[in-house]
Design an enzyme around this catalytic site. Structure first.
Site, PDB file in Angstrom:
ATOM      1  N   ARG A  15      -6.546  -3.933  13.075  1.00  0.00           N
ATOM      2  CA  ARG A  15      -7.462  -3.541  14.143  1.00  0.00           C
ATOM      3  C   ARG A  15      -8.917  -3.840  13.735  1.00  0.00           C
ATOM      4  NH1 ARG A  15      -5.520   2.564  14.784  1.00  0.00           N
ATOM      5  NH2 ARG A  15      -5.307   2.209  12.563  1.00  0.00           N
ATOM      6  N   LYS A  75     -10.372   2.210   9.699  1.00  0.00           N
ATOM      7  CA  LYS A  75      -9.733   3.047   8.670  1.00  0.00           C
ATOM      8  C   LYS A  75     -10.775   3.643   7.732  1.00  0.00           C
ATOM      9  CE  LYS A  75      -5.837   3.589   8.355  1.00  0.00           C
ATOM     10  NZ  LYS A  75      -4.979   4.552   9.107  1.00  0.00           N
ATOM     11  N   TYR A  94     -12.327   6.488  11.411  1.00  0.00           N
ATOM     12  CA  TYR A  94     -11.355   7.525  11.050  1.00  0.00           C
ATOM     13  C   TYR A  94     -11.576   7.860   9.569  1.00  0.00           C
ATOM     14  CZ  TYR A  94      -8.406   6.839  15.236  1.00  0.00           C
ATOM     15  OH  TYR A  94      -7.925   6.783  16.513  1.00  0.00           O
ATOM     16  N   HIS A  96     -10.070  11.342   8.067  1.00  0.00           N
ATOM     17  CA  HIS A  96      -8.953  12.200   7.610  1.00  0.00           C
ATOM     18  C   HIS A  96      -9.200  12.720   6.191  1.00  0.00           C
ATOM     19  CE1 HIS A  96      -6.521  11.420  11.137  1.00  0.00           C
ATOM     20  NE2 HIS A  96      -6.765  10.135  11.009  1.00  0.00           N
ATOM     21  N   GLU A 118     -11.686  11.472  14.267  1.00  0.00           N
ATOM     22  CA  GLU A 118     -10.602  12.411  14.581  1.00  0.00           C
ATOM     23  C   GLU A 118     -11.053  13.844  14.795  1.00  0.00           C
ATOM     24  OE1 GLU A 118     -10.926  10.879  11.652  1.00  0.00           O
ATOM     25  OE2 GLU A 118     -10.953  12.402  10.081  1.00  0.00           O
ATOM     26  N   ASP A 270       3.250  11.060   9.615  1.00  0.00           N
ATOM     27  CA  ASP A 270       1.916  11.042   8.996  1.00  0.00           C
ATOM     28  C   ASP A 270       1.439  12.447   8.630  1.00  0.00           C
ATOM     29  OD1 ASP A 270       1.605  11.726  11.689  1.00  0.00           O
ATOM     30  OD2 ASP A 270      -0.403  10.881  11.802  1.00  0.00           O
TER      31      ASP A 270
HETATM   32  N1  LIG Z   1       3.203   7.682  12.973  1.00  0.00           N
HETATM   33  C1  LIG Z   1       2.121   7.326  13.643  1.00  0.00           C
HETATM   34  O1  LIG Z   1       1.702   6.170  13.616  1.00  0.00           O
HETATM   35  C2  LIG Z   1       1.381   8.350  14.463  1.00  0.00           C
HETATM   36  C3  LIG Z   1       0.404   7.934  15.379  1.00  0.00           C
HETATM   37  C4  LIG Z   1      -0.224   8.923  16.167  1.00  0.00           C
HETATM   38  C5  LIG Z   1       0.118  10.273  16.001  1.00  0.00           C
HETATM   39  N2  LIG Z   1       1.063  10.628  15.068  1.00  0.00           N
HETATM   40  C6  LIG Z   1       1.486  12.026  14.850  1.00  0.00           C
HETATM   41  O2  LIG Z   1       2.306  12.472  15.916  1.00  0.00           O
HETATM   42  C7  LIG Z   1       2.308  13.897  15.925  1.00  0.00           C
HETATM   43  C8  LIG Z   1       2.105  14.418  17.333  1.00  0.00           C
HETATM   44  O3  LIG Z   1       0.780  14.106  17.757  1.00  0.00           O
HETATM   45  P1  LIG Z   1       0.249  14.502  19.212  1.00  0.00           P
HETATM   46  O4  LIG Z   1      -1.046  13.806  19.384  1.00  0.00           O
HETATM   47  O5  LIG Z   1       1.307  14.301  20.240  1.00  0.00           O
HETATM   48  O6  LIG Z   1       0.002  16.085  19.025  1.00  0.00           O
HETATM   49  P2  LIG Z   1      -0.155  17.162  20.189  1.00  0.00           P
HETATM   50  O7  LIG Z   1      -0.903  18.298  19.605  1.00  0.00           O
HETATM   51  O8  LIG Z   1      -0.645  16.520  21.443  1.00  0.00           O
HETATM   52  O9  LIG Z   1       1.359  17.639  20.485  1.00  0.00           O
HETATM   53  C9  LIG Z   1       2.135  18.382  19.583  1.00  0.00           C
HETATM   54  C10 LIG Z   1       3.110  19.249  20.370  1.00  0.00           C
HETATM   55  O10 LIG Z   1       4.039  19.834  19.454  1.00  0.00           O
HETATM   56  C11 LIG Z   1       4.392  21.097  19.998  1.00  0.00           C
HETATM   57  N3  LIG Z   1       5.087  21.922  19.015  1.00  0.00           N
HETATM   58  C12 LIG Z   1       4.577  22.639  17.977  1.00  0.00           C
HETATM   59  N4  LIG Z   1       5.564  23.233  17.284  1.00  0.00           N
HETATM   60  C13 LIG Z   1       6.737  22.901  17.892  1.00  0.00           C
HETATM   61  C14 LIG Z   1       8.112  23.191  17.647  1.00  0.00           C
HETATM   62  N5  LIG Z   1       8.499  23.977  16.640  1.00  0.00           N
HETATM   63  N6  LIG Z   1       9.050  22.663  18.479  1.00  0.00           N
HETATM   64  C15 LIG Z   1       8.679  21.871  19.487  1.00  0.00           C
HETATM   65  N7  LIG Z   1       7.392  21.549  19.781  1.00  0.00           N
HETATM   66  C16 LIG Z   1       6.434  22.054  18.988  1.00  0.00           C
HETATM   67  C17 LIG Z   1       3.037  21.644  20.479  1.00  0.00           C
HETATM   68  O11 LIG Z   1       3.202  22.720  21.390  1.00  0.00           O
HETATM   69  C18 LIG Z   1       2.431  20.396  21.131  1.00  0.00           C
HETATM   70  O12 LIG Z   1       2.717  20.315  22.515  1.00  0.00           O
HETATM   71  C19 LIG Z   1       1.199  14.301  14.948  1.00  0.00           C
HETATM   72  O13 LIG Z   1       1.804  14.664  13.721  1.00  0.00           O
HETATM   73  C20 LIG Z   1       0.388  13.047  14.790  1.00  0.00           C
HETATM   74  O14 LIG Z   1      -0.312  13.011  13.563  1.00  0.00           O
HETATM   75  C21 LIG Z   1       1.671   9.678  14.287  1.00  0.00           C
END
Ligand SMILES: NC(=O)c1ccc[n+]([C@@H]2O[C@H](COP(=O)([O-])OP(=O)(O)OC[C@H]3O[C@@H](n4cnc5c(N)ncnc54)[C@H](O)[C@@H]3O)[C@@H](O)[C@H]2O)c1
Length: 371
Positions: A15, A75, A94, A96, A118, A270
């Protein structure tokens, strides 16, 4: 203002922090934009595109950093980039930091003003510069998971939409936030049978209302998880508990109840992941198999679709970049209560409380710095 856009140097990062469209906005307002040779290539932007937008192309990375006031990156800075930072620089990227002690120390020692994407907030209580990448990851999760269901990938051989006379595959998404909703939308679009589990009733209400029953919503309990592992062809992990480690919602013992060749996509990897058997993977080798279940656990999913990710990210960052360039960082932050929490480090001090607490450091209120 003199603005620099370095080429990202973190492994497999394609990116870029500013598109030619963004460069045009900045040069049109009288700012100077200097882009490192080839910085946009990974995202499909050529040096000539930036030149047409009024930017200059700088082959010399030392000169690029030395002549800049505002540095735009994607990054967190790598050690050789931290070494280039001076008290005259404002860095916008970003960061973190809460998980990166040595980076935090390096930024403090640099004396630079460091603003993190973030930790910027919005009026709805969201994180507007994280949301675009969560949207990308959520949408990619189902694309990657559907591919993983193919026999050649170790999958069960289920085609998510089914065919006439054959029922569709079943997708359960755990966590109905930004990632989860976007994963569910993609699965719905493919014709799968889709269920979202969440702990937040308010969130389940929004999803129920928005999808009018086409996506089933279930309150997340141990029973609901047991049912999901027995029935789903694909489970997407999209849970986030701000400030806490992700809970391990599916244990290794539970894999025995899953259909062989089913797929776990752990987008939350992550933050440690929400399946006990998850471990971070890369785009070079995105999946592995445990007890017959395919795991996809890529920690930087948006990196694979650098073009779309760059456009989505820079749409969200541009208004903040313009404010920094037009007003200077102090006034830009002072004028916007949602931009202010973006300030993480200034002049050797940590200005974001959670980062300071993570390392037992003193935290300075950013409002006291910008007034
Ligand atoms: N791997 C990647 O490349 C990548 C990229 C972007 C985001 N992410 C990760 O994805 C994850 C989700 O991000 P997001 O932006 O959707 O967060 P978000 O805060 O929008 O959503 C998280 C949801 O999880 C729910 N939740 C909490 N505990 C729970 C449980 N025990 N059971 C069911 N639901 C539960 C919350 O109520 C919330 O609605 C984060 O860990 C983020 O870091 C990873």
């Amino acid at each position: 203002m003199k603005i620099a856009v370095p080429k990202e140097i973190k492994n497999h990062e394609y990116r870029v922090a500013l598109t030619p469209t963004g460069a045009r906005e900045l040069t049109g307002r009288g700012h100077t934009v200097s882009v490192q040779t080839g910085a946009g290539e990974g995202a499909g932007f050529q040096d000539g595109d930036y030149q047409l937008a009024g930017a200059t192309i700088e082959p010399n990375v030392d000169a690029l950093w030395q002549n800049a006031e505002l540095i735009l990156k994607v990054k967190e800075p790598q050690p050789e980039e931290v070494a280039r930072l001076t008290p005259e620089h404002t860095l916008f990227t970003y960061l973190h930091l809460a998980a990166e002690k040595s980076l935090t120390q390096g930024l403090m020692e640099s004396g630079a003003t460091c603003i993190a994407y973030e930790t910027i907030t919005d009026a709805k209580g969201g994180l507007p510069l994280l949301a675009p990448m969560s949207t990308v990851a959520g949408r990619m999760a189902v694309q990657a998971g559907a591919h993983s269901l193919e026999k050649a990938q170790g999958g069960s051989g289920v085609l998510l939409p089914g065919v006439p006379g054959v029922a569709p595959g079943s997708v359960t998404v755990i966590g109905g936030g930004v990632v989860g909703e976007n994963a569910a939308r993609m699965a719905l679009g493919l014709g799968a049978d889709v269920t979202i589990l969440d702990k937040s009733i308010a969130r389940l209400e929004v999803l129920d209302d928005r999808y009018q029953g086409r996506i089933k919503t279930v309150y997340s309990t141990a029973d609901a998880l047991d049912h999901a592992v027995r029935t789903a062809d694909m489970i997407v992990g999209a849970v986030l508990i701000p400030g806490a480690a992700t809970p391990k919602l599916i244990t290794r013992a539970m894999l025995a109840d899953m259909k062989q060749g089913s797929v776990l996509v752990d987008v939350a990897i992550d933050q440690g992941g929400c399946f006990e058997t998850s471990k971070p993977t890369t785009h070079a080798e995105p999946t592995y198999i445990v007890d017959g279940i395919v795991h996809y656990c890529v920690a930087n999913m948006p990196g694979a679709v650098a073009r779309t990710s760059t456009l989505g990210l820079t749409n969200a960052t541009l208004p903040f970049v313009l404010a920094l360039a037009d007003k200077g960082w102090q006034k830009a932050l002072a004028d916007d209560a949602h931009f202010l929490p973006g300030l993480n480090v200034h002049s050797g001090k940590v200005t974001y409380r959670a980062v300071a607490e993570a390392f037992g450091l003193e935290s300075v209120d950013p409002a006291s710095i910008v007034k």
